[in-house]
Design a protein around this motif. Structure first.
Motif, short mmCIF file in Angstrom:
data_model
loop_
_atom_site.label_atom_id
_atom_site.label_comp_id
_atom_site.label_asym_id
_atom_site.label_seq_id
_atom_site.Cartn_x
_atom_site.Cartn_y
_atom_site.Cartn_z
N ALA A 107 -0.64 -18.17 -0.88
CA ALA A 107 -0.60 -16.64 -1.28
C ALA A 107 0.83 -16.30 -0.60
N ASN A 108 1.42 -15.63 -1.51
CA ASN A 108 2.77 -14.94 -1.31
C ASN A 108 2.67 -13.45 -1.43
N ILE A 109 2.77 -12.45 -0.51
CA ILE A 109 2.57 -10.99 -0.65
C ILE A 109 4.02 -10.43 -1.00
N ASP A 110 4.17 -9.95 -2.01
CA ASP A 110 5.23 -9.20 -2.44
C ASP A 110 5.63 -7.96 -1.61
N ALA A 111 6.98 -7.23 -1.65
CA ALA A 111 7.01 -6.00 -0.91
C ALA A 111 6.19 -4.85 -1.43
N ASP A 112 5.79 -4.78 -2.39
CA ASP A 112 4.78 -3.72 -3.10
C ASP A 112 3.32 -4.22 -2.86
N GLY A 113 3.09 -5.12 -1.84
CA GLY A 113 1.50 -5.46 -1.82
C GLY A 113 0.86 -6.29 -2.60
N SER A 114 1.62 -6.72 -3.87
CA SER A 114 1.11 -7.66 -4.97
C SER A 114 0.80 -8.90 -4.32
#
Length: 445
Positions: A405-412
């Protein structure tokens, strides 16, 4: 969103996994997850701790998580790979590790394994004098680019988990340093084999205090200094200090303790860091454990003899050590609702049971958690190493899917499949379905 605390990151990953169908009450009952952003930060911390020795090879112990995509991620983060079998060597090669960044350790290397490692140019740590003789025979037949070391046991004592300790007086690993005549035989081996240019020791494991680990490594460095001094040349050029740094399984503290570890080593053996020796490390659990978790559905709940029991789909097949050695390997458990959100409610004592068909398949006993209900989800924390990556095939339970899992800056959350869920056809093939025709023929003859 790297500023999120560990529980927030897990909940975000879990909720996203439920929405995307990676965890489903009928089609995906259990799954493993690795926070790849957290792993990246942890590997950076490891490199930073050894920054005074920039050439240090940090070889990830493949036994801790042998999934080829996981090994590939660690390779891209600048790690090498430590392997202990023909299978792990094949996985490391498949993941793209160059041979000169692979270290082969095993107490039972076969002739075929040694020939393969020498032909590839993989580094080898021999376990005993007989193995050294074998290697010498092979090198006499064909030259190799492999660097060769020998594992010694500094015999500094056991840690808190005896079965996991490797530096006791009678450990199965390596050559005992303080047994009668052993040190003299070791010195003679270095004199006899000029290609022997490393020394290796793996002192620590879960339950070992830093002082014990540092003491063992100090004895190894003293031994290397003695060998070089007596031979009048720098024959030992690298020291493999192994891994085994303990992990905090009791809290959400994510720091792996590399800095205190290096400070303890510097205090006891400052010469290890003066550039005289190259350093190799072999961390495994410390790299991944805190950044993985297992999620599983609660299938049923019941009360038996006044005790609440939640029957889940995570048991001995994914948490083997915890089920069979619960005192040594307890793990934290969190409760979530069917959407993956942290479950509220006043904690009550309950057993968390797995799906395996034996009474002892319990992840936790009398654990205080919000009351679990049918359809809820539990998470087993700090299980990124030695859990879902090496499942136990009891009851022919299917191997769960594993996702990075990678979490983007927008929380996705973006998921990467690290191991797809095993299917029934794959299970049948692994358990001999394709042998049925030949078996029937043999029985008819």
């Amino acid at each position: 969103m790297k500023n999120l605390e560990a529980p927030q990151r897990r909940e975000l990953i879990l909720e996203s996994a439920v929405r995307q169908g990676l965890l489903h009450p009928e089609e995906a009952l259990v799954a493993g997850f690795i926070d790849l952003d957290g792993v990246e930060e942890n590997v950076k911390a490891l490199h930073a701790a050894f920054i005074s020795n920039p050439g240090t090879l940090h070889a990830f112990a493949a036994k801790a998580n042998c999934l080829v995509p996981v090994l590939s991620v660690l390779k891209d983060l600048g790690m090498g790979c430590e392997v202990a079998s023909e299978g792990e060597l094949a996985q490391a090669v498949a993941a793209g590790f160059p041979p000169d960044r692979i270290v082969f350790d095993s107490p039972a290397k076969t002739r075929g394994e040694l020939r393969q490692a020498l032909s590839l140019g993989v580094a080898i740590n021999a376990d005993n004098f007989q193995e050294l003789e074998r290697i010498d025979q092979f090198l006499g037949q064909s030259p190799s680019l492999s660097t060769i070391g020998i594992r010694i046991n500094p015999q500094v004592g056991l840690g808190g988990i005896e079965a996991m300790s490797t530096a006791g007086a009678t450990s199965k690993f390596g050559i005992a340093l303080t047994d009668p005549s052993s040190r003299a035989r070791l010195f003679e081996a270095y004199r006899k084999y000029p290609w022997l240019s490393r020394v290796h020791a793996h002192v620590g494991s879960q339950g070992c205090p830093l002082a014990l680990i540092a003491d063992g490594i100090a004895r190894v460095v003293d031994f290397a200094d003695e060998v070089n001094d007596r031979l009048g040349r720098q024959q030992i050029r690298a020291i493999d200090i192994g891994g085994g740094l303990p992990v905090d399984f009791e809290s959400d503290t994510m720091e792996s303790g590399f800095d205190p570890y290096v400070r303890e080593l510097r205090k006891g053996t400052p010469s290890l860091f003066n550039g005289k020796y190259d350093i190799i490390t072999e961390f495994g659990r410390t790299i991944l454990a805190k950044f993985g978790f297992i999620a599983a559905h609660v299938e049923y709940t019941k009360t038996t003899g006044g005790r609440r029991i939640a029957i889940t789909h995570a048991g001995a097949q994914v948490a083997t050590r915890t089920v069979f050695m619960p005192e040594s390997w307890p793990i934290r458990v969190d409760a979530h609702d069917p959407l993956g959100r942290r479950k509220p409610g006043e904690p009550v004592a309950q057993d968390i049971a797995g799906p395996c068909c034996f009474a002892g398949d319990l992840i936790a006993r009398n654990r205080l958690l919000p009351p679990l209900e049918q359809g809820d989800i539990i998470t087993l924390l700090d299980t990124g190493a030695y859990y879902f990556s090496t499942p136990f095939s009891y009851n022919s339970l299917l191997e769960p899917g594993v996702y990075g899992a990678n979490i983007d800056a927008d929380g996705s959350v973006e998921f990467t499949t690290l191991r797809r869920p095993q299917s029934i056809p794959e299970l049948l093939e692994r358990t001999g379905l394709n042998e049925l025709p030949s078996l029937a023929i043999r029985q008819a003859i």
